[in-house]
Design a protein around this motif. Structure first.
Motif, mmCIF file in Angstrom:
data_model
loop_
_atom_site.group_PDB
_atom_site.id
_atom_site.type_symbol
_atom_site.label_atom_id
_atom_site.label_comp_id
_atom_site.label_asym_id
_atom_site.label_seq_id
_atom_site.Cartn_x
_atom_site.Cartn_y
_atom_site.Cartn_z
ATOM 1 N N ASP B 25 62.388 115.980 50.382
ATOM 2 C CA ASP B 25 62.872 114.691 49.880
ATOM 3 C C ASP B 25 62.587 114.520 48.403
ATOM 4 N N LEU B 26 63.518 113.869 47.721
ATOM 5 C CA LEU B 26 63.285 113.505 46.337
ATOM 6 C C LEU B 26 62.514 112.197 46.315
ATOM 7 N N LYS B 27 61.446 112.173 45.516
ATOM 8 C CA LYS B 27 60.564 111.009 45.480
ATOM 9 C C LYS B 27 60.520 110.416 44.084
ATOM 10 N N VAL B 28 60.137 109.171 44.035
ATOM 11 C CA VAL B 28 59.954 108.519 42.741
ATOM 12 C C VAL B 28 58.638 107.754 42.786
ATOM 13 N N LEU B 29 57.930 107.783 41.683
ATOM 14 C CA LEU B 29 56.606 107.157 41.618
ATOM 15 C C LEU B 29 56.762 105.692 41.210
ATOM 16 N N LEU B 30 56.305 104.800 42.065
ATOM 17 C CA LEU B 30 56.401 103.366 41.763
ATOM 18 C C LEU B 30 55.005 102.735 41.743
ATOM 19 N N ILE B 31 54.936 101.628 41.036
ATOM 20 C CA ILE B 31 53.675 100.892 40.913
ATOM 21 C C ILE B 31 53.865 99.509 41.509
ATOM 22 N N LYS B 32 52.880 99.075 42.273
ATOM 23 C CA LYS B 32 52.968 97.716 42.799
ATOM 24 C C LYS B 32 52.398 96.763 41.756
ATOM 25 N N ARG B 33 53.171 95.747 41.427
ATOM 26 C CA ARG B 33 52.721 94.828 40.389
ATOM 27 C C ARG B 33 51.630 93.909 40.908
ATOM 28 N N GLY B 34 50.520 93.841 40.155
ATOM 29 C CA GLY B 34 49.388 93.012 40.565
ATOM 30 C C GLY B 34 49.454 91.608 39.997
ATOM 31 N N GLN B 35 50.380 91.368 39.084
ATOM 32 C CA GLN B 35 50.432 90.028 38.489
ATOM 33 C C GLN B 35 51.871 89.611 38.199
ATOM 34 N N ALA B 36 52.002 88.315 37.919
ATOM 35 C CA ALA B 36 53.332 87.783 37.596
ATOM 36 C C ALA B 36 53.772 88.378 36.266
ATOM 37 N N PRO B 37 55.033 88.472 35.957
ATOM 38 C CA PRO B 37 56.107 88.150 36.907
ATOM 39 C C PRO B 37 56.334 89.266 37.915
ATOM 40 N N PHE B 38 56.990 88.940 38.974
ATOM 41 C CA PHE B 38 57.327 89.892 40.042
ATOM 42 C C PHE B 38 56.096 90.423 40.764
ATOM 43 N N LYS B 39 55.049 89.617 40.803
ATOM 44 C CA LYS B 39 53.821 90.030 41.494
ATOM 45 C C LYS B 39 54.126 90.483 42.930
ATOM 46 N N TRP B 118 54.260 107.409 45.846
ATOM 47 C CA TRP B 118 55.543 108.105 45.883
ATOM 48 C C TRP B 118 56.446 107.426 46.900
ATOM 49 N N HIS B 119 57.655 107.140 46.478
ATOM 50 C CA HIS B 119 58.643 106.584 47.403
ATOM 51 C C HIS B 119 59.823 107.529 47.496
ATOM 52 N N ASN B 120 60.309 107.660 48.670
ATOM 53 C CA ASN B 120 61.585 108.315 48.872
ATOM 54 C C ASN B 120 62.638 107.608 48.008
ATOM 55 N N VAL B 121 63.422 108.351 47.255
ATOM 56 C CA VAL B 121 64.362 107.708 46.326
ATOM 57 C C VAL B 121 65.382 106.842 47.067
ATOM 58 N N SER B 122 65.929 107.365 48.130
ATOM 59 C CA SER B 122 66.947 106.581 48.856
ATOM 60 C C SER B 122 66.375 105.251 49.308
ATOM 61 N N GLN B 123 65.127 105.301 49.794
ATOM 62 C CA GLN B 123 64.529 104.048 50.260
ATOM 63 C C GLN B 123 64.244 103.110 49.100
ATOM 64 N N ALA B 124 63.731 103.683 48.006
ATOM 65 C CA ALA B 124 63.445 102.849 46.840
ATOM 66 C C ALA B 124 64.722 102.153 46.358
ATOM 67 N N GLN B 125 65.837 102.873 46.471
ATOM 68 C CA GLN B 125 67.094 102.276 46.002
ATOM 69 C C GLN B 125 67.507 101.087 46.857
ATOM 70 N N LYS B 126 67.003 101.082 48.072
ATOM 71 C CA LYS B 126 67.360 99.963 48.961
ATOM 72 C C LYS B 126 66.352 98.814 48.873
ATOM 73 N N THR B 127 65.206 99.100 48.238
ATOM 74 C CA THR B 127 64.161 98.081 48.120
ATOM 75 C C THR B 127 64.413 97.203 46.901
ATOM 76 N N LYS B 128 64.011 95.948 46.977
ATOM 77 C CA LYS B 128 64.111 95.094 45.790
ATOM 78 C C LYS B 128 62.944 95.403 44.853
ATOM 79 N N LEU B 129 63.275 95.857 43.660
ATOM 80 C CA LEU B 129 62.249 96.181 42.677
ATOM 81 C C LEU B 129 62.149 95.078 41.628
ATOM 82 N N ALA B 130 61.077 95.130 40.828
ATOM 83 C CA ALA B 130 60.869 94.128 39.781
ATOM 84 C C ALA B 130 61.912 94.267 38.664
ATOM 85 N N PHE B 131 62.058 93.205 37.899
ATOM 86 C CA PHE B 131 62.964 93.206 36.738
ATOM 87 C C PHE B 131 64.354 93.752 37.135
ATOM 88 N N ASP B 132 64.960 94.519 36.221
ATOM 89 C CA ASP B 132 66.252 95.158 36.512
ATOM 90 C C ASP B 132 66.032 96.609 36.940
#
Lengths: 250, 250
Positions: B25-39, B118-132
Motif C-alpha cells: 500500500d501507498l502511505k502518507v504521513l499525517l499529523i493529528k492537530r493538537g490545537q485550533a484551528p482544526f484541532k 502512516w495512513h493509507n493514501v486512499s483512506q486519507a483521501q476519503k478522510t476530512k483533513l485540516a485546512f485545504d
DNA sequence: TCAAAAGTGTTGGTCATACACCCATGA
DNA sequence: TCATGGGTGTATGACCAACACTTTTGA
C-alpha cells in the motif's frame, strides 16, 4: 523569530509568461524595465499579489492590464522563492503561463510599443533578463513543451480557424523538432477532434489549404470518458540512436 | 493598498506530503492537530518558511524535524493561495512531496506515535483533513502518479534491494491498476536499469525471489543522453473501450 | 505433499515510421 | 509556366497485450 507576527513580513508576486505564436515562431511577451532594479533589462510581466486576491486572479489581472484580454488559458507552473531573488525584500513569485492568440493583441498598436514587445522565445532565452526570469522562462517553456504533448492546448495559440500546416508548425516550434507531414496529419485527424469548416484559405499564392476548427466540446467529453490526447516525443531515428548508445555503454 | 509596505504582511508555508510504501500500500504521513484551528483533525506536515530560508530548505526541514531523515527525494508540486485558506491571515502554501523508504522511519518507535501516523493514501483521501489539505493531497498524489510513469522515482520508496514483484506492487499501488507480471518484468528488465545482486530473499515460505538494485548512475548517464524512462498509462482493454465509446459518440 | 509466489516465451495486433509524387492556386 | 505549399497511401518494423504452466521454497 518564533513569533508568528515575524513571519507576516513577506510578499508574493505572480509572473505571467505570455506565449503567442506567429510566423512559425513561438513568442513571449516581455516588458522593458523603466526603473531600478534591473532598469533597462527585459523582464517577465508580473505584479505583487494583493492581500485579498487569489493567485489566479492576480495572474489574470496581470494579463488583463497588459493586453486587455480575459478568459485566457492559464496554467500555474512553479514557485520560485530563493531568499535573495528580489532586492526589495523577501518576495517569492508564483509563475504562470498564458497562451493567447497573437492576433488578439499586438503591442505595435498600443502605447506600450516601446516597452512591451513580443520576443522570439529562443532569443529571449539567450538574453539576460531581470531577476531570476531566465530560469522562470526556461521552466515555463519546458512546462509548455510537456503539456502540449499530452493535452490539446496548442489550439489556444492559433486563430479559431487554422490549417493543418499551421498546426504542425506550432508543434514544431514548441517541441523544437521537425515532424513528418503525412504522419502528423494522420495522427491529428484520427483523433476526430478537428471540425472541417469546408472553407479554404484565400489569397495565398499556392493551392489553398482547408480550414479546421478545434472541437473543444468533443474533447472535453472524451476527456471525461478517459480519452488521452497524446503525441510522441521522439522520432524513431532518435530512439534508435539512443538504443545504440545504450548498447555501447552496456 | 498601493504602498509597497502593505504587501509585506503575508506569510508562506510549505507542506510536505511524505509518501511511503509498505505491505503493498501507498502511505502518507499525517499529523493529528493538537490545537485550533482544526484541532483533532489530521493534517499534512508543514511549517511557515523562515524569512531567510529557501523554500526547499524549509520543506527539507519539515521532513527532518519529523523523521530525522535528510537527503530525501523532494519535488515541488503546486502553490495553494486562496485568500481564505488559512484562518490566521494570508498564508499561501507551497506543496512538496517526499518519497522515503518506510523502514527508515517508523512513527511507532517515536514519541510522536499518538499524533504522527502512516495512513493509507486512499483512506486519507476519503478522510476530512485540516485546512485545504484534501485538495493538496489529491494534487500531490496525482503528481506522483504522473511522475512515476515518466521517471524512475518509484525506487525511492523501496529498500535498496527489492524484488521485481515488490516493484510491480509499488506501481500497481500508485497507478491504481493491475499490471501483467510477464510484461512488467520484460519492460523493466529491458531498460537495463536494474542490477541483479545475485542474492535471494530469505525465510519466505515460497520460492525466494531474486533481489535487484536500481542503477542510479546508469540512469543518470542515459538520461543525459536523452533516454526516456516511460511506462504506458492504460491497458489495451481500456483503450479499446474508449475507442468504442468514441465510435458511439461520433 | 501442499500452499504460495517466482519465474519464464510466443503470438497476434496495432501503431509509428519512412518515404515521393501530383494538385491547385497566384503571379 | 513557374513557384509555392497542399494534399495523399503503403509497406515495414517495433512494441504492446494477452495468456498458463513449471519451479522452488517453507511448513
Amino acid at each position: 523569530m518564533n513569533e508568528v507576527s515575524n513571519f507576516f513580513k513577506s510578499a508574493f508576486s505572480v509572473d505571467n509568461i505570455i506565449f503567442g505564436f506567429d510566423e512559425g515562431d513561438l513568442k513571449v511577451l516581455l516588458i522593458k524595465r523603466g526603473q531600478a532594479p534591473f532598469k533597462g533589462l527585459w523582464a517577465l510581466p508580473g505584479d505583487l499579489v494583493y492581500p485579498n486576491e487569489d493567485l489566479e486572479t492576480a495572474a489574470n489581472r496581470v494579463l488583463d492590464e497588459l493586453t486587455g484580454l480575459e478568459n485566457v488559458y492559464l496554467e500555474q507552473v512553479r514557485t520560485f522563492g530563493a531568499v535573495d531573488r528580489h532586492p526589495l525584500g523577501r518576495v517569492i513569485t508564483i509563475a504562470y503561463y498564458s497562451l493567447i492568440k497573437i492576433a488578439d493583441f499586438s503591442p505595435h498598436a498600443s502605447s506600450f510599443a516601446q516597452t512591451v514587445k513580443w520576443h522570439n522565445v529562443s532569443q529571449a532565452q539567450k538574453t539576460k533578463l531581470a531577476f531570476d526570469h531566465n530560469i522562470i522562462l526556461n521552466t515555463c517553456f519546458n512546462a509548455l513543451k510537456q503539456k502540449v504533448r499530452v493535452r490539446p492546448v496548442g489550439f489556444e495559440l492559433l486563430p479559431p480557424k487554422f490549417t493543418l500546416t499551421e498546426l504542425q508548425h506550432l508543434y514544431e516550434a514548441i517541441l523544437r523538432t521537425k515532424l513528418d507531414k503525412r504522419n502528423f496529419r494522420k495522427k491529428i485527424l484520427s483523433m476526430n477532434l478537428l471540425i472541417d469548416r469546408n472553407e479554404l484559405q484565400e489569397g495565398v499564392p499556392h493551392r489553398p489549404a482547408k480550414l479546421y476548427q478545434f472541437d473543444k466540446e468533443r474533447y472535453q467529453q472524451l476527456e471525461a470518458e478517459g480519452f488521452n490526447f497524446e503525441l510522441k516525443e521522439s522520432t524513431k531515428k532518435e530512439r534508435r540512436k539512443k538504443l545504440a548508445e545504450l548498447m555501447d555503454n552496456g
